[in-house]
Motif scaffolding. Structure first.
Motif, short mmCIF file in Angstrom:
data_model
loop_
_atom_site.label_atom_id
_atom_site.label_comp_id
_atom_site.label_asym_id
_atom_site.label_seq_id
_atom_site.Cartn_x
_atom_site.Cartn_y
_atom_site.Cartn_z
N THR A 126 -25.17 -74.87 -38.46
CA THR A 126 -26.14 -73.79 -38.27
C THR A 126 -25.41 -72.49 -37.96
OG1 THR A 126 -27.85 -75.29 -37.45
CG2 THR A 126 -28.09 -72.96 -36.91
N LEU A 127 -25.69 -71.46 -38.75
CA LEU A 127 -25.16 -70.13 -38.50
C LEU A 127 -26.33 -69.17 -38.46
CD1 LEU A 127 -22.83 -68.10 -38.22
CD2 LEU A 127 -22.77 -67.95 -40.72
N GLU A 149 -28.17 -74.69 -42.17
CA GLU A 149 -29.10 -73.60 -41.89
C GLU A 149 -28.37 -72.26 -41.84
OE1 GLU A 149 -32.62 -74.73 -39.04
OE2 GLU A 149 -30.76 -75.49 -38.18
N LEU A 150 -28.90 -71.30 -42.57
CA LEU A 150 -28.38 -69.93 -42.54
C LEU A 150 -29.55 -69.01 -42.21
CD1 LEU A 150 -26.24 -67.76 -43.01
CD2 LEU A 150 -26.85 -67.80 -45.44
N ILE A 151 -29.48 -68.37 -41.03
CA ILE A 151 -30.54 -67.48 -40.57
C ILE A 151 -29.97 -66.07 -40.48
CG2 ILE A 151 -32.36 -67.15 -38.86
CD1 ILE A 151 -32.34 -69.95 -40.12
N ALA A 152 -30.49 -65.16 -41.29
CA ALA A 152 -29.95 -63.80 -41.33
C ALA A 152 -31.08 -62.78 -41.43
CB ALA A 152 -28.98 -63.65 -42.49
N ASP A 153 -32.15 -62.98 -40.67
CA ASP A 153 -33.28 -62.05 -40.68
C ASP A 153 -32.89 -60.72 -40.03
OD1 ASP A 153 -34.79 -64.17 -41.68
OD2 ASP A 153 -35.32 -64.85 -39.68
N HIS A 154 -33.63 -59.67 -40.37
CA HIS A 154 -33.50 -58.36 -39.70
C HIS A 154 -32.08 -57.83 -39.76
CE1 HIS A 154 -37.60 -58.54 -38.13
NE2 HIS A 154 -37.37 -59.80 -37.84
N ASN A 155 -31.54 -57.76 -40.98
CA ASN A 155 -30.28 -57.08 -41.23
C ASN A 155 -30.51 -56.04 -42.32
OD1 ASN A 155 -27.78 -58.27 -39.70
ND2 ASN A 155 -29.04 -60.06 -40.18
N CYS A 156 -29.47 -55.69 -43.03
CA CYS A 156 -29.57 -54.67 -44.10
C CYS A 156 -29.09 -55.24 -45.43
CB CYS A 156 -28.75 -53.44 -43.74
SG CYS A 156 -29.19 -52.68 -42.15
#
Length: 400
Positions: A126-127, A149-156
């Motif tokens: 998980t990252l 799991e790759l969670i990268a919400d709320h970036n650009c």
């Protein structure tokens, strides 16, 4: 506090107001396995953290940590590391020594790039990097063998790595509230659940990805449960048919419907540098043909789409035979390693596509998205678009 440290294997020290890690842990806590230090006032970690060799779970969420000492890489039994909601801009080089690490949480920091040392974490499952300032994710994410799991919400982010389509164990991708302009064209090997709400510039999906997403369970009882909530913003442009930028191709698609003509701009992945018109009998470049041939020599990559059950199967395996050493440029090697941009959807074709394609566009009646199909040649594109008995003017396919 001394008695607490001596008697326990888990320290629950959240909300204690600590400005530094108490020295008592160093003197009496060599046996400690888990430490919870969430929402304290820590600005750094002591160098003697390396002596805490038995710690498996370390939670530092909600502090004021700006840098992490290289010595943290010596805590080699760590399986969970939570550094979320701090002031980090990077990680120390020796973070790659945490070979047992399974969960790495870096949410709500100030990171603009992911340190390359993370690609050495072969057991990482998980990252989570939500709430940072990331504008791109590295291709090596797709090479992490255990990533689930790759969670990268709320970036650009404006795109995600093509290599993720080949990640063998990926079960979840969450990239909501970014600036995505497209998802990968290729189907995902592991068919992960993909959440990409609130990406208003994303207005099309490839046929394989669209079919894979249609198999996910959605209750539709709430508008936010709908696939791709707050995506698909239509952008109009009156310039020419082809609109090129330094990084990628834009396609201007005109769709004739009952209410007249609608114009939408589709931005294709950067790897695709040439798109042919369906009426164009061009031959792919020598580089494209070489990439296809080498990839087919190295891999068995199939993409099976069942149009009746909306089922997609993707398989990729290294062919076990000796190949001569190929002297290729780094650019060509990267293209092969990251995988094709798509697989030709022509009937019984399966040719990989890297930099050139023929593309058709059709309307998806179940969503607000357009769906695009990629082909390795004009022949494959024409064969698929003529498979219906309906007159051309009544088909839902629109040819670019």
């Amino acid at each position: 506090m001394v008695n607490e440290v001596k008697e326990k294997f888990i320290l629950h020290w959240n909300y204690r107001g600590f400005t530094k890690l108490p020295e008592v842990v160093r003197n009496y806590g060599a046996h400690i396995e888990e430490v919870y230090l969430k929402y304290n006032l820590l600005s750094n970690l002591p160098l003697w953290i390396a002596e805490m060799s038995n710690i498996t779970n370390l939670y530092l969420h909600g502090n004021q940590i700006e840098t992490v000492p290289d010595e943290l890489g010596e805590v080699t039994h760590l399986t969970t590391l939570d550094l979320g909601n701090n002031k980090l801009k990077t990680l120390p080089p020796r973070i790659g020594k945490l070979q047992k690490l399974k969960v790495l949480l870096l949410n709500e920091n100030s990171m603009r790039i992911l340190p390359s040392e993370i690609n050495r974490l072969k057991n990482l499952e998980t990252l989570s990097v939500s709430g940072n300032k990331l504008v791109a994710l590295p291709e090596w994410l797709g090479y992490l063998p255990s990533l689930q799991e790759l969670i990268a919400d709320h970036n650009c982010l404006i795109e995600i790595p093509n290599s993720l389509t080949l990640a063998p164990n990926l079960s979840t991708i969450s990239i909501c509230s970014n600036r995505l302009q497209h998802l990968p064209l290729n189907g995902f090997l592991a068919a992960p659940c993909i959440q990409f709400d609130n990406n208003s510039n994303l207005n099309y999906l490839s046929i394989p990805v669209s079919y894979q997403l249609s198999q996910q369970n959605h209750s539709f009882q709430n508008p936010r449960d709908i696939l791709a909530y707050r995506c698909s913003r239509v952008v109009s442009n009156d310039d020419g048919f082809w609109i090129k930028s330094k990084l990628s191709i834009h396609l201007k698609v005109e769709i004739l419907g009952q209410d007249g003509k609608d114009t939408t701009i589709l931005k294709l992945p950067r790897q695709l540098v040439t798109v042919h018109n369906i009426d164009e009998s061009s031959i792919p470049s020598l580089m494209e043909l070489a990439l296809r041939d080498i990839y087919c020599e190295r891999y068995n990559h199939t993409l099976v789409i069942d149009h009746t059950t909306l089922k997609v199967e993707v398989n990729r395996a290294v062919i076990d035979r000796h190949n001569e050493c190929l002297e290729l440029t780094r650019y060509l090697n990267d293209l092969l390693k990251n995988g094709p941009i798509s697989i030709c959807l022509g009937i019984q074709c399966q040719q990989p596509i890297f930099t050139e394609a023929w593309i058709t566009v059709n309307c998806d009646p179940t969503t607000t998205f357009l769906r695009i199909s990629t082909f390795c040649s004009r022949k494959c594109a024409l064969n698929l678009t003529t498979q219906t008995d309906a007159p051309r003017e009544n088909r839902r396919w629109y040819i670019i």
